[in-house]
Design a protein around this motif. Structure first.
Motif, short mmCIF file in Angstrom:
data_model
loop_
_atom_site.label_atom_id
_atom_site.label_comp_id
_atom_site.label_asym_id
_atom_site.label_seq_id
_atom_site.Cartn_x
_atom_site.Cartn_y
_atom_site.Cartn_z
N GLU A 33 0.83 -1.19 0.00
CA GLU A 33 0.00 0.00 0.00
C GLU A 33 0.87 1.25 0.00
O GLU A 33 0.58 2.21 -0.68
CB GLU A 33 -0.90 -0.01 1.23
N SER A 34 1.96 1.18 0.72
CA SER A 34 2.84 2.34 0.72
C SER A 34 3.54 2.47 -0.61
O SER A 34 3.85 3.55 -1.06
CB SER A 34 3.85 2.24 1.86
N GLN A 35 3.81 1.34 -1.29
CA GLN A 35 4.38 1.41 -2.63
C GLN A 35 3.38 2.02 -3.58
O GLN A 35 3.72 2.74 -4.49
CB GLN A 35 4.75 0.03 -3.12
N MET A 36 2.11 1.70 -3.36
CA MET A 36 1.10 2.24 -4.22
C MET A 36 1.10 3.75 -4.18
O MET A 36 0.84 4.40 -5.16
CB MET A 36 -0.27 1.72 -3.77
N GLN A 37 1.39 4.33 -3.05
CA GLN A 37 1.30 5.76 -2.92
C GLN A 37 2.58 6.44 -3.37
O GLN A 37 2.68 7.65 -3.29
CB GLN A 37 1.01 6.12 -1.47
N LEU A 38 3.54 5.71 -3.78
CA LEU A 38 4.81 6.29 -4.18
C LEU A 38 4.63 7.23 -5.36
O LEU A 38 5.18 8.31 -5.41
CB LEU A 38 5.78 5.17 -4.52
N PHE A 39 3.86 6.82 -6.35
CA PHE A 39 3.56 7.65 -7.51
C PHE A 39 2.06 7.79 -7.63
O PHE A 39 1.33 6.81 -7.55
CB PHE A 39 4.11 7.02 -8.79
N HIS A 40 1.64 9.01 -7.87
CA HIS A 40 0.22 9.21 -8.13
C HIS A 40 -0.14 8.74 -9.53
O HIS A 40 -1.23 8.26 -9.78
CB HIS A 40 -0.14 10.68 -7.94
N ASN A 41 0.77 8.94 -10.44
CA ASN A 41 0.57 8.50 -11.82
C ASN A 41 1.21 7.13 -11.98
O ASN A 41 2.44 7.01 -11.91
CB ASN A 41 1.21 9.52 -12.78
N PRO A 42 0.44 6.09 -12.20
CA PRO A 42 1.00 4.73 -12.24
C PRO A 42 1.94 4.49 -13.41
O PRO A 42 2.70 3.52 -13.41
CB PRO A 42 -0.23 3.84 -12.35
N ARG A 43 1.93 5.36 -14.39
CA ARG A 43 2.84 5.19 -15.53
C ARG A 43 4.30 5.28 -15.08
O ARG A 43 5.16 4.55 -15.59
CB ARG A 43 2.58 6.26 -16.58
N TYR A 44 4.56 6.16 -14.16
CA TYR A 44 5.94 6.29 -13.69
C TYR A 44 6.39 5.00 -13.03
O TYR A 44 7.51 4.54 -13.22
CB TYR A 44 6.05 7.44 -12.69
N LYS A 45 5.50 4.45 -12.25
CA LYS A 45 5.87 3.22 -11.54
C LYS A 45 6.09 2.08 -12.53
O LYS A 45 7.02 1.29 -12.39
CB LYS A 45 4.78 2.86 -10.54
N GLY A 46 5.18 1.99 -13.51
CA GLY A 46 5.33 0.94 -14.52
C GLY A 46 6.64 1.08 -15.27
O GLY A 46 7.37 0.10 -15.49
N LEU A 47 6.94 2.29 -15.65
CA LEU A 47 8.17 2.52 -16.41
C LEU A 47 9.39 2.21 -15.54
O LEU A 47 10.34 1.55 -15.98
CB LEU A 47 8.22 3.97 -16.89
N LEU A 48 9.36 2.67 -14.32
CA LEU A 48 10.50 2.44 -13.42
C LEU A 48 10.70 0.96 -13.15
O LEU A 48 11.82 0.46 -13.13
CB LEU A 48 10.28 3.20 -12.12
#
Lengths: 436, 251
Positions: free
Chosen positions: A243-258
């Motif tokens: 859940e805390s990882q989920m809040q790392l980026f508001h835009n999930p594209r950044y997380k997917g790319l990273l």
């Protein structure tokens, strides 16, 4: 018993060499002229930011050089973009010149510019001297490319490529399938536009419409959310940390790319200090309006920080192009923050569409190149170029960067340059310029 | 190699003030200061050092140190402790403890706890102990608020006050953007070093300017302050300082 120890010479990574200036391992950016400016090449673990010109033409050329160099050197490539179609971009890389062609080209250039036919009548002793500092001629890494011709697609067979474009059409399929945690390192993660739009890249193994997640299962859940809101975890094996990882980026594209980038660079081939291989990460038009949302600045900075951490810790180099002129309009304070997180910040100021396009002082050039930042990475001092006044020319076959110098004032010209300049710069009484 | 710049900044003494803050302006690189201070502290006999790597990973400081003439690997694990946040984030990815609120603690709280633990385990055996933090702006990038960063610095300053032989040195880049935090953090310490760029342009002989402000304890007024300005040039193996006006244009 002597203290003599036989020196073991380690084989360098393909496409790299040790810089004579900083003793670092460097690799070519793809453009020999840019290599000269930054001290021979990009150090391993560095991030080079190209601040796009207004019409994004020239920044993409440098990105293509970067990718083409990776293909020639058989380095692994990660290409991510929302604005461009990565597969298409890979197909349109410039063709490399052979050594023979490179030599012929440099000879032709020297003869053509030197005016050997006309010759110098008074200062004839300068006939044999090169016009421009030909420091790039001594570069031992890097290749020359012909922008007019495209690279043979067969050359991509030997190169592992990973493409990312956050294509939504695959995500519906991904969410319904069971994920396999162990991903084969030999199978590149290939996400591309639907098959009917573009044929697959030759040489790259095409995943059967299946995305193999990096480490967590919730990545694809985030990517599937077209509203770019953080969705709740539907299938997860962990609890609080997710859940805390989920809040790392508001835009999930950044997380997917990273996640995808980290999955690639964490391959054992790119472990820092080893001499296996190099990974080239290229992100084009990062921070373009397609990335905008309410938390754009926050997410972008966080993404760049984590990208910096990943790239620094392995044998990789990263080239990012960003429309900084748009980001500056969004939030001016983002510009220095972004530059702080990269090692090289190079702005391309194109003359297209500006009054300088027709200015006699700039007629030879396509734009100016501004070095906003060059930082010392893994060393104490950074190599500074001979001059910070640089300009670039986009010719038919190549992209040239050289010292910016004003043309000579010739007696034959009837209009004095001062009058031309003052006429162009002053908006009042500008009878020569037309206001529409 | 780095003696001149440390002398100019007043950081060449064995006993340093409790809290020192380095403010780095935008588009200026002040990492050399951290490397210089690190080298000086490592050379002091039985002086402990804790390096918190937020801007660069440890390997950078090792390589920079080799240029300045010291080898950090020799001291690591002995007088040198390292908290390499950057490498941890790279190795563990998004599951890194620095990116997740483990046990309800924020990033700055976790960092303070780690620093405190390192200090408590090593402080007693050392003649002096220095904590180097490079760079506070990364905490902002990772989502820490101004309040959290301010609290973080105040906790460290309080730690330095508790222990006489402890010195905390922090660096904040883009200080012109984080002006409020920069000023507040600088107020916690006795020495403030500002790394500024040359306002008139770029010069081959000089990379930038150092403005050193030191609060004097002596005298009737506790707010007496000395200010000194020097120019610096980072070379391949040393750092040179010049007085303003010393360097001229060579014709």
């Amino acid at each position: 018993m002597t203290s003599f120890r036989k020196r073991t010479v380690q084989k360098p990574i393909r496409g790299t060499r040790t810089s004579p200036h900083t003793a670092q391992v460097i690799t070519s950016s793809g453009n020999p002229y840019l290599d000269v400016v930054i001290g021979g090449g990009l150090p391993l673990g560095s991030i080079c930011l190209i601040e796009e010109d207004r019409f994004m033409t020239h920044a993409k050329v440098l990105a293509k050089y970067f990718l083409a160099e990776g293909v020639i050197s058989k380095q692994e490539i990660f290409l991510g973009s929302l604005d461009d179609i990565p597969a298409e971009m890979l197909r349109r890389l410039p063709r490399p010149l052979t050594d023979q062609e490179s030599m012929e080209q440099s000879e032709v250039q020297a003869l053509g510019d030197g005016g050997a036919e006309n010759g110098l009548r008074i200062a004839w002793r300068y006939n044999d001297l090169p016009l421009v500092n030909s420091e790039h001629a001594t570069a031992k890494i890097g290749h020359h490319f012909n922008l007019m011709e495209q690279m043979d697609s067969m050359m991509l067979y030997n190169v592992k490529t990973t493409l990312w474009d956050d294509s939504p059409k695959h995500l519906d399929i991904v969410i319904d399938e069971e994920f396999s945690k162990s991903s084969s390192p030999t199978t590149p993660l290939l996400e591309q536009q639907p098959v009917e739009d573009a044929p697959p890249i030759p040489g790259a193994e095409i995943a059967p419409q299946e995305k193999i997640p990096a480490q967590e299962d919730e990545n694809s859940v985030n990517n599937n959310n077209n509203n770019n809101n953080c969705s709740s975890v539907t299938c997860s094996t962990k609890t609080g940390s997710q859940e805390s990882q989920m809040q790392l980026f508001h835009n999930p594209r950044y997380k997917g790319l990273l996640n995808d980038i980290q999955q690639v660079v964490r391959n054992e081939s790119f472990v820092a200090g080893t001499k296996n291989n190099l990974c080239r990460v290229c992100l084009t038009s990062l921070g373009s309006p397609l990335w905008y949302d309410e938390h754009f600045g926050e997410d972008l900075i966080k993404f760049l920080t984590l990208l910096m951490a990943s790239v620094r810790s392995c044998n990789s180099v990263c080239l990012i192009t960003m429309p900084m002129h748009l980001i500056a309009k969004y939030d001016a304070s983002l510009v220095p923050k972004i530059r702080q997180l990269v090692d090289y910040a190079i702005e391309l100021e194109s003359f297209a569409g500006s009054e300088r396009e027709t200015h006699p002082a700039f007629k030879e050039y396509s734009g100016l190149l501004h070095l906003h930042k060059m930082s010392a990475i893994n060393t104490l001092a950074v190599h500074m170029p001979e001059t910070p006044d640089l300009a670039f020319k986009l010719r038919r076959k190549k992209f040239i960067i050289e010292k910016f110098h004003l043309p000579p004032e010739l007696q034959e010209s009837s209009a004095k340059p001062d009058n031309c300049i003052s006429g162009l710069l002053s908006n009042s009484n500008a009878t020569a310029s037309l206001d529409f | 190699m780095a003696t001149s710049v440390l002398l100019a900044c007043g950081l060449n003494e064995q006993k340093l003030p409790g809290f020192i803050h380095i403010s780095e302006e935008s588009n200026v690189d002040g990492s050399f200061l951290i490397s210089c201070v690190l080298g000086q502290r490592l050379r002091i006999s039985n002086a402990g050092t804790l390096l918190v790597c937020l801007q660069h990973h440890y390997q950078h400081y090792f390589n920079a140190g080799m240029r300045l003439g010291y080898n950090t690997n020799i001291f690591q694990g002995k007088t040198l402790g390292v908290i390499d946040v950057l490498s941890d984030m790279a190795g563990e990815g998004l599951a890194s403890k620095w990116l997740t609120n483990t046990e309800g603690q924020t990033l700055t709280e976790q960092l303070v706890d780690d620093i405190r633990a390192q200090v408590e385990s090593n402080y007693a055996n050392r003649n002096s102990y220095t904590v180097l933090i490079d760079n506070l702006s990364i905490l902002f990038n990772l989502g820490a608020s101004k309040l959290q960063v301010q609290q973080f610095c105040q906790d460290l300053a309080a730690l330095a006050k508790e222990r006489e032989k402890l010195t905390v040195i922090t660096k904040l880049s883009n200080s012109d953007i984080y002006q409020l935090t920069d000023n507040n953090v600088a107020k916690l310490g006795q020495v403030r070093i500002q790394v500024l760029r040359l306002k008139s342009g770029v010069f081959r002989e000089v990379d930038g300017k150092l403005l050193i402000e030191r609060v004097l304890d002596e005298g009737n007024y506790a707010c007496e302050e000395t200010r000194k300005e020097v120019l610096y040039k980072v070379n391949d193996r040393n750092v040179k300082v010049f007085a303003p006006g010393e360097i001229g244009v060579k014709v």
